[in-house]
Design a protein around this motif. Structure first.
Motif, PDB file in Angstrom:
ATOM      1  N   GLY A 179      57.329 -48.893 -50.570  1.00 47.50           N
ATOM      2  CA  GLY A 179      55.881 -48.803 -50.748  1.00 47.50           C
ATOM      3  C   GLY A 179      55.226 -50.163 -50.694  1.00 47.50           C
ATOM      4  O   GLY A 179      55.886 -51.204 -50.598  1.00 47.50           O
ATOM      5  N   HIS A 180      53.909 -50.134 -50.750  1.00 47.08           N
ATOM      6  CA  HIS A 180      53.140 -51.378 -50.758  1.00 47.08           C
ATOM      7  C   HIS A 180      51.715 -51.060 -51.201  1.00 47.08           C
ATOM      8  O   HIS A 180      51.222 -49.950 -50.991  1.00 47.08           O
ATOM      9  CB  HIS A 180      53.110 -52.029 -49.375  1.00 47.08           C
ATOM     10  CG  HIS A 180      52.944 -53.514 -49.419  1.00 47.08           C
ATOM     11  ND1 HIS A 180      51.786 -54.135 -49.858  1.00 47.08           N
ATOM     12  CD2 HIS A 180      53.789 -54.516 -49.088  1.00 47.08           C
ATOM     13  CE1 HIS A 180      51.932 -55.442 -49.793  1.00 47.08           C
ATOM     14  NE2 HIS A 180      53.149 -55.706 -49.331  1.00 47.08           N
ATOM     15  N   GLY A 181      51.076 -52.031 -51.819  1.00 47.05           N
ATOM     16  CA  GLY A 181      49.681 -51.903 -52.193  1.00 47.05           C
ATOM     17  C   GLY A 181      48.797 -52.750 -51.305  1.00 47.05           C
ATOM     18  O   GLY A 181      49.278 -53.643 -50.600  1.00 47.05           O
ATOM     19  N   GLY A 182      47.511 -52.469 -51.308  1.00 45.65           N
ATOM     20  CA  GLY A 182      46.536 -53.262 -50.576  1.00 45.65           C
ATOM     21  C   GLY A 182      45.395 -53.651 -51.488  1.00 45.65           C
ATOM     22  O   GLY A 182      44.925 -52.836 -52.285  1.00 45.65           O
ATOM     23  N   GLY A 186      36.764 -55.360 -52.707  1.00 44.66           N
ATOM     24  CA  GLY A 186      36.111 -54.053 -52.736  1.00 44.66           C
ATOM     25  C   GLY A 186      36.935 -52.900 -52.227  1.00 44.66           C
ATOM     26  O   GLY A 186      36.440 -51.770 -52.130  1.00 44.66           O
ATOM     27  N   PHE A 187      38.190 -53.140 -51.891  1.00 42.41           N
ATOM     28  CA  PHE A 187      39.107 -52.086 -51.446  1.00 42.41           C
ATOM     29  C   PHE A 187      40.423 -52.212 -52.204  1.00 42.41           C
ATOM     30  O   PHE A 187      40.968 -53.309 -52.315  1.00 42.41           O
ATOM     31  CB  PHE A 187      39.404 -52.201 -49.947  1.00 42.41           C
ATOM     32  CG  PHE A 187      38.240 -51.933 -49.046  1.00 42.41           C
ATOM     33  CD1 PHE A 187      37.717 -50.660 -48.918  1.00 42.41           C
ATOM     34  CD2 PHE A 187      37.679 -52.960 -48.297  1.00 42.41           C
ATOM     35  CE1 PHE A 187      36.646 -50.408 -48.063  1.00 42.41           C
ATOM     36  CE2 PHE A 187      36.606 -52.721 -47.443  1.00 42.41           C
ATOM     37  CZ  PHE A 187      36.088 -51.441 -47.335  1.00 42.41           C
ATOM     38  N   LYS A 188      40.947 -51.088 -52.710  1.00 36.50           N
ATOM     39  CA  LYS A 188      42.259 -51.054 -53.357  1.00 36.50           C
ATOM     40  C   LYS A 188      42.998 -49.812 -52.873  1.00 36.50           C
ATOM     41  O   LYS A 188      42.408 -48.721 -52.802  1.00 36.50           O
ATOM     42  CB  LYS A 188      42.121 -51.013 -54.883  1.00 36.50           C
ATOM     43  CG  LYS A 188      41.412 -52.237 -55.471  1.00 36.50           C
ATOM     44  CD  LYS A 188      42.251 -53.483 -55.321  1.00 36.50           C
ATOM     45  CE  LYS A 188      41.566 -54.712 -55.903  1.00 36.50           C
ATOM     46  NZ  LYS A 188      40.467 -55.213 -55.055  1.00 36.50           N
ATOM     47  N   CYS A 189      44.286 -49.951 -52.545  1.00 35.09           N
ATOM     48  CA  CYS A 189      45.023 -48.811 -52.015  1.00 35.09           C
ATOM     49  C   CYS A 189      46.511 -49.000 -52.261  1.00 35.09           C
ATOM     50  O   CYS A 189      46.968 -50.060 -52.712  1.00 35.09           O
ATOM     51  CB  CYS A 189      44.754 -48.645 -50.529  1.00 35.09           C
ATOM     52  SG  CYS A 189      45.341 -50.018 -49.502  1.00 35.09           S
ATOM     53  N   ALA A 190      47.292 -47.964 -51.955  1.00 31.04           N
ATOM     54  CA  ALA A 190      48.748 -48.041 -52.056  1.00 31.04           C
ATOM     55  C   ALA A 190      49.365 -46.874 -51.301  1.00 31.04           C
ATOM     56  O   ALA A 190      48.734 -45.826 -51.133  1.00 31.04           O
ATOM     57  CB  ALA A 190      49.206 -48.023 -53.513  1.00 31.04           C
ATOM     58  N   PHE A 191      50.598 -47.075 -50.840  1.00 32.52           N
ATOM     59  CA  PHE A 191      51.357 -45.966 -50.268  1.00 32.52           C
ATOM     60  C   PHE A 191      52.764 -45.992 -50.839  1.00 32.52           C
ATOM     61  O   PHE A 191      53.253 -47.019 -51.316  1.00 32.52           O
ATOM     62  CB  PHE A 191      51.403 -46.034 -48.736  1.00 32.52           C
ATOM     63  CG  PHE A 191      52.302 -47.103 -48.171  1.00 32.52           C
ATOM     64  CD1 PHE A 191      53.675 -46.907 -48.074  1.00 32.52           C
ATOM     65  CD2 PHE A 191      51.775 -48.305 -47.718  1.00 32.52           C
ATOM     66  CE1 PHE A 191      54.510 -47.893 -47.559  1.00 32.52           C
ATOM     67  CE2 PHE A 191      52.605 -49.288 -47.189  1.00 32.52           C
ATOM     68  CZ  PHE A 191      53.973 -49.079 -47.119  1.00 32.52           C
ATOM     69  N   ALA A 201      53.010 -40.464 -50.141  1.00 34.84           N
ATOM     70  CA  ALA A 201      51.569 -40.318 -50.312  1.00 34.84           C
ATOM     71  C   ALA A 201      50.881 -41.630 -49.981  1.00 34.84           C
ATOM     72  O   ALA A 201      51.481 -42.709 -50.081  1.00 34.84           O
ATOM     73  CB  ALA A 201      51.224 -39.904 -51.745  1.00 34.84           C
ATOM     74  N   VAL A 202      49.621 -41.530 -49.566  1.00 39.38           N
ATOM     75  CA  VAL A 202      48.769 -42.693 -49.313  1.00 39.38           C
ATOM     76  C   VAL A 202      47.462 -42.457 -50.048  1.00 39.38           C
ATOM     77  O   VAL A 202      46.845 -41.399 -49.910  1.00 39.38           O
ATOM     78  CB  VAL A 202      48.490 -42.878 -47.812  1.00 39.38           C
ATOM     79  CG1 VAL A 202      47.584 -44.090 -47.590  1.00 39.38           C
ATOM     80  CG2 VAL A 202      49.784 -43.025 -47.028  1.00 39.38           C
ATOM     81  N   VAL A 203      47.032 -43.429 -50.845  1.00 39.27           N
ATOM     82  CA  VAL A 203      45.775 -43.321 -51.591  1.00 39.27           C
ATOM     83  C   VAL A 203      44.946 -44.566 -51.327  1.00 39.27           C
ATOM     84  O   VAL A 203      45.448 -45.691 -51.460  1.00 39.27           O
ATOM     85  CB  VAL A 203      46.022 -43.168 -53.109  1.00 39.27           C
ATOM     86  CG1 VAL A 203      44.699 -43.018 -53.845  1.00 39.27           C
ATOM     87  CG2 VAL A 203      46.926 -41.968 -53.389  1.00 39.27           C
ATOM     88  N   MET A 204      43.687 -44.378 -50.950  1.00 44.15           N
ATOM     89  CA  MET A 204      42.798 -45.504 -50.678  1.00 44.15           C
ATOM     90  C   MET A 204      41.485 -45.341 -51.430  1.00 44.15           C
ATOM     91  O   MET A 204      40.973 -44.222 -51.552  1.00 44.15           O
ATOM     92  CB  MET A 204      42.512 -45.610 -49.177  1.00 44.15           C
ATOM     93  CG  MET A 204      43.707 -45.996 -48.348  1.00 44.15           C
ATOM     94  SD  MET A 204      43.277 -46.213 -46.605  1.00 44.15           S
ATOM     95  CE  MET A 204      44.775 -46.982 -46.012  1.00 44.15           C
ATOM     96  N   THR A 205      40.948 -46.448 -51.932  1.00 50.68           N
ATOM     97  CA  THR A 205      39.648 -46.436 -52.597  1.00 50.68           C
ATOM     98  C   THR A 205      38.789 -47.558 -52.021  1.00 50.68           C
ATOM     99  O   THR A 205      39.313 -48.533 -51.479  1.00 50.68           O
ATOM    100  CB  THR A 205      39.775 -46.656 -54.117  1.00 50.68           C
ATOM    101  OG1 THR A 205      40.182 -48.016 -54.375  1.00 50.68           O
ATOM    102  CG2 THR A 205      40.803 -45.711 -54.725  1.00 50.68           C
ATOM    103  N   ASN A 206      37.483 -47.430 -52.159  1.00 53.60           N
ATOM    104  CA  ASN A 206      36.575 -48.480 -51.693  1.00 53.60           C
ATOM    105  C   ASN A 206      35.796 -49.062 -52.868  1.00 53.60           C
ATOM    106  O   ASN A 206      34.588 -49.257 -52.803  1.00 53.60           O
ATOM    107  CB  ASN A 206      35.622 -47.961 -50.614  1.00 53.60           C
ATOM    108  CG  ASN A 206      34.742 -46.828 -51.096  1.00 53.60           C
ATOM    109  OD1 ASN A 206      35.121 -46.052 -51.958  1.00 53.60           O
ATOM    110  ND2 ASN A 206      33.540 -46.724 -50.539  1.00 53.60           N
ATOM    111  N   GLY A 207      36.539 -49.382 -53.943  1.00 50.99           N
ATOM    112  CA  GLY A 207      35.952 -50.021 -55.115  1.00 50.99           C
ATOM    113  C   GLY A 207      36.866 -51.094 -55.658  1.00 50.99           C
ATOM    114  O   GLY A 207      38.098 -50.958 -55.630  1.00 50.99           O
ATOM    115  N   GLY A 211      42.122 -49.861 -58.295  1.00 48.89           N
ATOM    116  CA  GLY A 211      43.570 -49.926 -58.484  1.00 48.89           C
ATOM    117  C   GLY A 211      44.075 -48.962 -59.544  1.00 48.89           C
ATOM    118  O   GLY A 211      45.105 -48.305 -59.367  1.00 48.89           O
ATOM    119  N   GLY A 212      43.358 -48.872 -60.662  1.00 48.74           N
ATOM    120  CA  GLY A 212      43.758 -47.953 -61.719  1.00 48.74           C
ATOM    121  C   GLY A 212      43.714 -46.511 -61.268  1.00 48.74           C
ATOM    122  O   GLY A 212      44.591 -45.700 -61.596  1.00 48.74           O
ATOM    123  N   LEU A 213      42.670 -46.167 -60.484  1.00 47.46           N
ATOM    124  CA  LEU A 213      42.539 -44.810 -59.965  1.00 47.46           C
ATOM    125  C   LEU A 213      43.676 -44.487 -58.993  1.00 47.46           C
ATOM    126  O   LEU A 213      44.228 -43.380 -59.018  1.00 47.46           O
ATOM    127  CB  LEU A 213      41.190 -44.647 -59.264  1.00 47.46           C
ATOM    128  CG  LEU A 213      40.905 -43.280 -58.628  1.00 47.46           C
ATOM    129  CD1 LEU A 213      40.929 -42.192 -59.686  1.00 47.46           C
ATOM    130  CD2 LEU A 213      39.564 -43.308 -57.905  1.00 47.46           C
TER     131      LEU A 213
END
Length: 333
Positions: A179-182, A186-191, A201-207, A211-213
């Motif tokens: 896995g890895h995070g990004g 203003g962007f936080k994500c991880a797979f 799974a892949v989860v991406m946010t634009n805030g 990261g917590g979400l």
């Protein structure tokens, strides 16, 4: 060099050489080797940028063009790109980045000429194609991008840590996963992808606080699909005394290199890296802490001379730094 802050849309952009030498208009310090290769792991966006230059020099082509031809197109990632700035044709597909107060970032996002380290534009569906391809190549079912012998090297832990040649690695057997995070402005994500089970799974946010979400969503998926050995341990927190909090606040250095700063806000401690990433520290004892939205644990160890040593364990690699501004007092004082 851990990460990069990026540049506002419309700003003058540095070349890769400017970035590596820390020369204007680059907004980062120079990237220099200060750790013996093969002797342990340290996360380094600067090192990844060196690899970007290697690809460009070897192929004599722009990095984004090489990645499109060699990786993105073979995997069917047609809306993904390493182009920086983002081409106008793709802007309608892009989310707007938001700061910690929930406000849109000026220009909607930052620009990252550090393409290999921070420049991938993608979405969850297309990034999932990458995860699926890694799993297929590992089984020997596909060689669209990389052969099975090469994927074996890629997924082998390096330097005694928990990271392969790119992705982070965890556990063994049926629970072995990569896995890895990004984390851009203003962007936080991880797979995450399991090698034996085939789950992922892949989860991406634009805030900026996403990261917590991301972690909570992945935990929920892990519960639903019964991912083995994925969920974090249950932790019991302690409240630090005002005296202890005051003792831990300050700037921390490893030799001449500033590792980070610890600040206090309403009885809570926060750590900030030199590139502006800020996380809250949660304490399980007077000295041991962890971060909720990062794979980070550590200790704050008071010393005999009245200072404090900060020991951070990030993805299996320990970094030690000492609080600045405390001098040893002569005996008797």
């Amino acid at each position: 060099m851990h990460g990069f802050p990026g540049y506002e849309v419309g700003s003058e952009l540095p070349t890769v050489s400017h970035i590596l030498d820390g020369e204007a208009p680059a907004n980062n310090a120079a990237v220099r080797v200060d750790k013996t290769p093969g002797r342990g792991f340290r996360y380094a966006g600067g090192g990844t940028t060196v690899m970007q230059l290697l690809v460009m020099d070897t192929t004599e082509q722009p990095f984004a063009d090489v990645m499109r031809a060699q990786v993105l197109t073979p995997l069917g990632m047609e809306l993904s790109t390493y182009e920086q700035p983002l081409p106008e044709r793709l802007e309608p597909y892009a989310a707007t980045a938001h700061d910690a107060d929930g406000k849109p970032i000026a220009g909607r996002w930052h620009v990252y000429p550090e393409q290999a380290a921070a420049g991938l534009w993608t979405n969850p569906s297309e990034l999932a194609k990458y995860v699926l391809e890694i799993q297929s190549a590992y089984r020997g079912d596909s060689e669209k991008v990389i052969s099975q012998p090469m994927i074996a090297q890629m997924l082998t832990e390096q330097g005694g840590g928990t990271v392969g040649l790119g992705p982070f690695m965890n556990n063994a057997g049926d629970s072995r996963r990569f896995g890895h995070g990004g984390s851009n402005e203003g962007f936080k994500c991880a797979f995450v992808g399991f090698l034996e089970r085939g789950d992922g799974a892949v989860v991406m946010t634009n805030g900026e606080l996403g990261g917590g979400l991301v972690g909570e969503i992945l935990n929920s998926i892990a519960i639903c699909y019964e991912w083995p050995e994925y969920l974090p341990p249950v932790r019991t927190l302690v409240q630090l005394s005002d005296e202890t909090i005051d003792k831990y606040v300050g700037e921390f250095f490893a030799g001449p290199l500033r590792i980070g700063t610890i600040t206090a806000e309403d009885g809570r401690l926060f750590a900030s890296s030199p590139d502006g990433i800020k996380i809250e520290l949660f304490f399980e004892s007077e000295t041991e802490f962890f971060a909720a939205d990062a794979n980070l644990t550590g200790r704050l160890e008071p010393t005999d001379d009245g200072s404090v040593v900060l020991a951070i364990v990030l993805d299996g690699s320990e970094i030690r730094a000492k609080k600045k501004g405390v001098e040893r007092k002569p005996k008797g004082e």
